[in-house]
Design a protein around this motif. Structure first.
Motif, PDB file in Angstrom:
ATOM      1  N   GLU A 132     114.679  32.625 131.383  1.00 36.54           N
ATOM      2  CA  GLU A 132     113.727  32.601 130.256  1.00 36.54           C
ATOM      3  C   GLU A 132     113.901  31.259 129.318  1.00 36.54           C
ATOM      4  OE1 GLU A 132     111.652  35.096 129.347  1.00 36.54           O
ATOM      5  OE2 GLU A 132     111.640  35.946 131.325  1.00 36.54           O
ATOM      6  N   SER A 133     114.944  30.907 129.279  1.00 41.72           N
ATOM      7  CA  SER A 133     115.385  29.782 128.529  1.00 41.72           C
ATOM      8  C   SER A 133     114.461  28.608 128.878  1.00 41.72           C
ATOM      9  CB  SER A 133     116.767  29.235 128.595  1.00 41.72           C
ATOM     10  OG  SER A 133     116.942  29.002 129.638  1.00 41.72           O
ATOM     11  N   VAL A 134     114.007  28.411 130.228  1.00 45.55           N
ATOM     12  CA  VAL A 134     113.271  27.251 130.792  1.00 45.55           C
ATOM     13  C   VAL A 134     111.885  27.706 130.565  1.00 45.55           C
ATOM     14  CG1 VAL A 134     112.608  26.148 132.800  1.00 45.55           C
ATOM     15  CG2 VAL A 134     114.997  26.865 132.715  1.00 45.55           C
ATOM     16  N   LEU A 135     111.419  28.922 130.770  1.00 47.17           N
ATOM     17  CA  LEU A 135     110.139  29.257 130.669  1.00 47.17           C
ATOM     18  C   LEU A 135     109.684  29.349 129.161  1.00 47.17           C
ATOM     19  CD1 LEU A 135     109.853  32.660 132.854  1.00 47.17           C
ATOM     20  CD2 LEU A 135     109.170  30.372 133.364  1.00 47.17           C
ATOM     21  N   ASN A 136     110.744  29.583 128.301  1.00 44.95           N
ATOM     22  CA  ASN A 136     110.402  29.515 126.898  1.00 44.95           C
ATOM     23  C   ASN A 136     110.066  28.098 126.336  1.00 44.95           C
ATOM     24  OD1 ASN A 136     110.370  32.185 126.401  1.00 44.95           O
ATOM     25  ND2 ASN A 136     112.514  32.398 125.949  1.00 44.95           N
ATOM     26  N   ASP A 137     110.655  27.045 127.239  1.00 44.53           N
ATOM     27  CA  ASP A 137     110.466  25.634 126.811  1.00 44.53           C
ATOM     28  C   ASP A 137     109.061  25.167 127.263  1.00 44.53           C
ATOM     29  OD1 ASP A 137     112.852  25.460 125.486  1.00 44.53           O
ATOM     30  OD2 ASP A 137     114.160  24.608 127.117  1.00 44.53           O
ATOM     31  N   LEU A 138     108.514  25.874 128.075  1.00 42.56           N
ATOM     32  CA  LEU A 138     107.289  25.174 128.720  1.00 42.56           C
ATOM     33  C   LEU A 138     106.162  25.296 127.583  1.00 42.56           C
ATOM     34  CD1 LEU A 138     107.527  26.652 132.297  1.00 42.56           C
ATOM     35  CD2 LEU A 138     108.387  24.463 131.378  1.00 42.56           C
ATOM     36  N   ILE A 139     105.452  24.237 127.580  1.00 44.26           N
ATOM     37  CA  ILE A 139     104.298  24.242 126.598  1.00 44.26           C
ATOM     38  C   ILE A 139     103.224  25.006 127.148  1.00 44.26           C
ATOM     39  CG2 ILE A 139     102.780  22.718 125.245  1.00 44.26           C
ATOM     40  CD1 ILE A 139     104.893  20.616 125.448  1.00 44.26           C
ATOM     41  N   SER A 140     103.082  24.687 128.499  1.00 41.46           N
ATOM     42  CA  SER A 140     101.829  25.489 129.191  1.00 41.46           C
ATOM     43  C   SER A 140     102.503  26.692 129.780  1.00 41.46           C
ATOM     44  CB  SER A 140     101.121  24.478 130.220  1.00 41.46           C
ATOM     45  OG  SER A 140     100.541  25.258 131.227  1.00 41.46           O
ATOM     46  N   ASP A 141     101.345  27.702 129.953  1.00 46.91           N
ATOM     47  CA  ASP A 141     101.800  28.936 130.533  1.00 46.91           C
ATOM     48  C   ASP A 141     100.842  28.930 131.853  1.00 46.91           C
ATOM     49  OD1 ASP A 141      99.039  29.202 129.766  1.00 46.91           O
ATOM     50  OD2 ASP A 141      99.179  30.943 128.648  1.00 46.91           O
ATOM     51  N   ASP A 142     100.611  27.859 132.505  1.00 47.31           N
ATOM     52  CA  ASP A 142      99.859  27.716 133.606  1.00 47.31           C
ATOM     53  C   ASP A 142     100.881  27.768 134.569  1.00 47.31           C
ATOM     54  OD1 ASP A 142      97.814  27.530 135.564  1.00 47.31           O
ATOM     55  OD2 ASP A 142      97.471  25.210 135.113  1.00 47.31           O
ATOM     56  N   TYR A 143     101.554  28.996 134.829  1.00 46.07           N
ATOM     57  CA  TYR A 143     102.507  29.126 136.185  1.00 46.07           C
ATOM     58  C   TYR A 143     102.257  30.719 136.602  1.00 46.07           C
ATOM     59  CZ  TYR A 143     105.521  31.293 132.610  1.00 46.07           C
ATOM     60  OH  TYR A 143     106.064  31.906 131.535  1.00 46.07           O
ATOM     61  N   GLU A 144     102.974  30.707 137.759  1.00 45.65           N
ATOM     62  CA  GLU A 144     102.860  32.111 138.266  1.00 45.65           C
ATOM     63  C   GLU A 144     104.241  32.418 138.957  1.00 45.65           C
ATOM     64  OE1 GLU A 144      99.658  32.520 141.115  1.00 45.65           O
ATOM     65  OE2 GLU A 144      98.131  32.108 139.945  1.00 45.65           O
TER      66      GLU A 144
END
Length: 289
Positions: free
Chosen positions: A179-191
């Motif tokens: 989650e720490s990596v996902l929270n750092d992502l500016i874009s939510d363009d991932y699956e």
């Protein structure tokens, strides 16, 4: 960086091996400190320093150093900065590079901190993608394998997030991207996916990683997931004819060696790029680019 690969020559025009030898870093000394095993990262950093005319002080077995006597990381790096101009550090503790940098007056390059980050690998990975496919933007990249412990994918995901890249995170449920990596992502363009088959026909890049046995406290849990994925010639019939498969290496069972001859197998070219990217990093960090 391609210029570093083909254009650097020493003052007398001499070459060493297949690649030019420069004297950009003549008189500089690199301290290479690896608290964890390494083949590619340690060798490429040392080779990069030598090819730029510098010297290397290498500590690859900390058991033979004062670490075995209880010396702290901070005191070890303080000692080495007395003798060297730049330091490369790999350590099993997440955040160790930050801890070391706080007491240093010389540059430090993070060569991997446990299951945390591997920033120089991310740079060579991005360079490889651009070299192979001609661009970094407008791509779909699948990061697959041990995303929980894989420091390479933690750094690469954060870097690719700066470009127009759609990411697919493919892993067993217990090894999902933190989650720490996902929270750092500016874009939510991932699956998020659990099988490679769901992304193979869409991916421009498949970035495979091994299941990291050494990060498991319970060997039983490792055995449950160790053979979750395998890139094989048969499986890759589902993929695009123009795409690439990457891997930070070492591989175990996640890429069948029969696939090595496929033009889409970019992992050995990726490995070689590590030398050129780290030559560039050393030269720029020491103000000689």
């Amino acid at each position: 960086m391609r210029g570093l690969r083909y254009s650097l020559t020493s003052s007398d025009g001499s070459l060493t091996g297949r690649h030019p030898l420069q004297d950009l870093l003549k008189g500089f000394v690199l301290a290479s400190i690896f608290y964890e095993p390494s083949t590619r990262t340690s060798s490429s950093f040392e080779a990069a320093m030598y090819r730029l005319g510098g010297k290397v002080v290498s500590i690859s077995d900390v058991k033979s150093s004062s670490v075995s006597k209880g010396e702290t990381l901070e005191d070890t790096v303080r000692t080495l900065q007395s003798y060297c101009d730049i330091l490369v550090l790999r350590h099993p503790e997440v955040g160790a590079a930050i801890k070391a940098a706080k007491v240093l007056k010389i540059p430090l390059l993070n060569a991997g901190d446990g299951a945390g980050e591997h920033p120089t690998q991310a740079l060579l990975d991005a360079y490889t993608i651009r070299s192979e496919l001609g661009r970094l933007g407008n791509l779909r990249v699948a990061l697959a394998g041990d995303l929980r412990h894989g420091r390479t994918v933690h750094s690469l995901a954060r870097l690719l997030d700066l470009f127009e890249v759609r990411m697919d995170f493919v892993s067993p449920d217990t090894l999902s991207m933190p989650e720490s990596v996902l929270n750092d992502l500016i874009s939510d363009d991932y699956e998020i996916h659990r099988t490679l088959e769901t992304v193979l026909d869409k991916a421009d890049v498949i970035y495979m990683t091994r299941i990291q046995k050494e990060r498991f406290d319970d060997l039983k849990h490792y055995e449950e997931v160790q053979n979750s994925f395998c890139i094989s010639p048969e499986l890759m019939n589902l993929a695009k004819p123009k795409m690439i498969v990457m891997h930070p290496l070492p591989r175990v069972t996640e890429i069948d060696p029969r696939f090595d001859a496929d033009p889409r197998a970019a992992y050995f070219r990726q490995m070689e790029n590590g030398l050129f990217v780290r030559m560039a990093l050393l030269a720029m960090t020491l103000g000689k680019a």
